[in-house]
Design a protein around this motif. Structure first.
Motif, PDB file in Angstrom:
ATOM      1  N   ALA A  22       0.835  -1.204   0.000  1.00 33.14           N
ATOM      2  CA  ALA A  22       0.000   0.000   0.000  1.00 33.14           C
ATOM      3  C   ALA A  22       0.869   1.252   0.000  1.00 33.14           C
ATOM      4  O   ALA A  22       0.548   2.246  -0.676  1.00 33.14           O
ATOM      5  N   GLN A  55      -3.438  -2.341  -5.313  1.00 35.54           N
ATOM      6  CA  GLN A  55      -3.509  -1.391  -4.192  1.00 35.54           C
ATOM      7  C   GLN A  55      -3.895   0.000  -4.687  1.00 35.54           C
ATOM      8  O   GLN A  55      -4.620   0.729  -3.996  1.00 35.54           O
ATOM      9  N   ILE A  69      -7.589  -0.083  -5.086  1.00 36.30           N
ATOM     10  CA  ILE A  69      -8.282  -0.104  -3.797  1.00 36.30           C
ATOM     11  C   ILE A  69      -8.236   1.262  -3.121  1.00 36.30           C
ATOM     12  O   ILE A  69      -9.245   1.756  -2.610  1.00 36.30           O
ATOM     13  N   LYS A  70      -7.073   1.884  -3.149  1.00 33.07           N
ATOM     14  CA  LYS A  70      -6.841   3.092  -2.346  1.00 33.07           C
ATOM     15  C   LYS A  70      -6.903   4.397  -3.135  1.00 33.07           C
ATOM     16  O   LYS A  70      -7.237   5.452  -2.582  1.00 33.07           O
ATOM     17  N   PHE A  82       1.418  -9.187   1.801  1.00 36.99           N
ATOM     18  CA  PHE A  82       0.426  -8.719   0.826  1.00 36.99           C
ATOM     19  C   PHE A  82      -0.686  -9.744   0.642  1.00 36.99           C
ATOM     20  O   PHE A  82      -0.438 -10.881   0.245  1.00 36.99           O
ATOM     21  N   ASP A  83      -1.906  -9.341   0.918  1.00 34.01           N
ATOM     22  CA  ASP A  83      -3.080 -10.181   0.693  1.00 34.01           C
ATOM     23  C   ASP A  83      -4.310  -9.272   0.662  1.00 34.01           C
ATOM     24  O   ASP A  83      -4.791  -8.830   1.695  1.00 34.01           O
ATOM     25  N   VAL A  84      -4.780  -8.957  -0.538  1.00 30.43           N
ATOM     26  CA  VAL A  84      -5.932  -8.048  -0.673  1.00 30.43           C
ATOM     27  C   VAL A  84      -7.155  -8.774  -1.240  1.00 30.43           C
ATOM     28  O   VAL A  84      -8.045  -8.152  -1.807  1.00 30.43           O
ATOM     29  N   ARG A  85      -7.208 -10.087  -1.050  1.00 29.92           N
ATOM     30  CA  ARG A  85      -8.327 -10.839  -1.608  1.00 29.92           C
ATOM     31  C   ARG A  85      -9.674 -10.339  -1.098  1.00 29.92           C
ATOM     32  O   ARG A  85     -10.651 -10.299  -1.854  1.00 29.92           O
ATOM     33  N   THR A 133      -8.620 -13.351  -9.261  1.00 30.83           N
ATOM     34  CA  THR A 133      -8.520 -11.912  -9.048  1.00 30.83           C
ATOM     35  C   THR A 133      -9.670 -11.191  -9.740  1.00 30.83           C
ATOM     36  O   THR A 133     -10.320 -10.313  -9.144  1.00 30.83           O
ATOM     37  N   GLN A 147     -10.386  -7.353  -0.311  1.00 28.62           N
ATOM     38  CA  GLN A 147     -10.605  -5.951  -0.704  1.00 28.62           C
ATOM     39  C   GLN A 147     -10.840  -5.775  -2.199  1.00 28.62           C
ATOM     40  O   GLN A 147     -11.116  -4.662  -2.659  1.00 28.62           O
ATOM     41  N   ALA A 164      -3.964 -11.151  -6.136  1.00 28.89           N
ATOM     42  CA  ALA A 164      -4.253 -10.502  -4.855  1.00 28.89           C
ATOM     43  C   ALA A 164      -3.424 -11.070  -3.710  1.00 28.89           C
ATOM     44  O   ALA A 164      -3.383 -10.494  -2.616  1.00 28.89           O
ATOM     45  N   LYS A 165      -2.767 -12.202  -3.938  1.00 27.60           N
ATOM     46  CA  LYS A 165      -1.835 -12.794  -2.977  1.00 27.60           C
ATOM     47  C   LYS A 165      -0.856 -13.632  -3.787  1.00 27.60           C
ATOM     48  O   LYS A 165      -1.271 -14.455  -4.612  1.00 27.60           O
TER      49      LYS A 165
END
Length: 267
Positions: A70, A103, A106-107, A191-194, A223, A196, A122-123
């Motif tokens: 991030a 990221q 997402i952000k 890192f793991d945004v699954r 993903t 999100q 995502a991971k």
């Protein structure tokens, strides 16, 4: 944790920035902007293409403390703002660069025109694997990774067909700072945004190489499904014979897919 600083290289022809839509491209761990040289050349007449380097890679300074993906995304936004403040941009990234793209979605989704996530997901891998690699490289340096990376990075026969391109990429790995590389490994370990992915609303393209053992097509599908589950738009493209570095291995195919997608989603 501290936000790193990343530096950029202009990969399209020299001209006043702003005349063309902005495309920012991100690297895979152990590579540099040379990953994008051929693909950027094919897109450079239509887009201002800026490539950024990971901490301790290429022209980016190394780091002395950890960061997460991030914060890497925040650093990319800072970089864009230093070139073209508050502008919207297309983004494409490979592996860790693709994770950074997720990221961003997402952000910082309001800044993106489109998102192309390549050879990523995502991971990636396991925390244990990344931490072990970080320790090895911190102790022995990046040359210890050359043989294994050559096996993971390229599809069958690529190094024989394109010795110059593969050599440039492996030299970028050899020249990367051991500490910058290790901190990147540690960022991937966390890192793991699954969970999100559903918050990503920017149109997203996920490109996978059929021969990629790191981020196979099944990961690309997962993903894209995660993004669609939140109501977002995501398409998956697969490339035969391609391993983990799609823009270097199949620049014409990647450029065509990206150009079509970007024109469908903004400019």
């Amino acid at each position: 944790m501290a936000k790193p600083t990343v530096k950029a290289v202009l990969l399209s022809p020299q001209r006043e920035l702003g005349a063309k839509p902005l495309l920012v491209v991100g690297p895979s761990l152990g590579t540099s902007t040379v990953l994008w040289t051929e693909t950027a050349a094919l897109l450079g007449d239509d887009y201002d293409v800026i490539g950024w380097d990971l901490p301790g890679h290429g022209i980016s300074p190394t780091v002395t403390e950890g960061f997460d993906v991030a914060e890497l995304a925040d650093a990319v936004v800072d970089l864009v703002d230093s070139v073209s403040p508050e502008s919207a941009f297309h983004y494409a990234g490979v592996s860790l660069g693709g994770a950074t793209g997720l990221q961003l979605g997402i952000k910082h989704g309001h800044r993106l025109r489109s998102l192309s996530v390549q050879c990523s997901g995502a991971k990636l891998g396991t925390p244990e694997g990344w931490l072990e690699r970080a320790g090895t490289v911190r102790k022995l340096g990046t040359p210890v990774m050359i043989q294994g990376s050559a096996e993971r990075w390229f599809g069958p026969g690529f190094m024989d067909r394109q010795p110059e391109i593969s050599s440039r990429l492996l030299h970028a790995l050899r020249d990367a700072d051991r500490f910058g590389y290790s901190f990147c490994c540690e960022a991937l370990a966390t890192f793991d945004v699954r969970e999100q992915l559903g918050s990503i609303t920017v149109p997203t393209q996920v490109i996978a190489g059929v021969e990629d053992s790191v981020a196979p097509p099944s990961l690309a599908e997962e993903t894209a499904e995660g993004i669609r589950a939140g109501g977002g738009s995501a398409v998956v493209e697969t490339l035969d014979g391609v391993g983990h570095l799609a823009p270097a291995e199949a620049p014409a195919a990647v450029a065509d897919l990206m150009r079509t997608f970007m024109k469908e989603n903004g400019l």
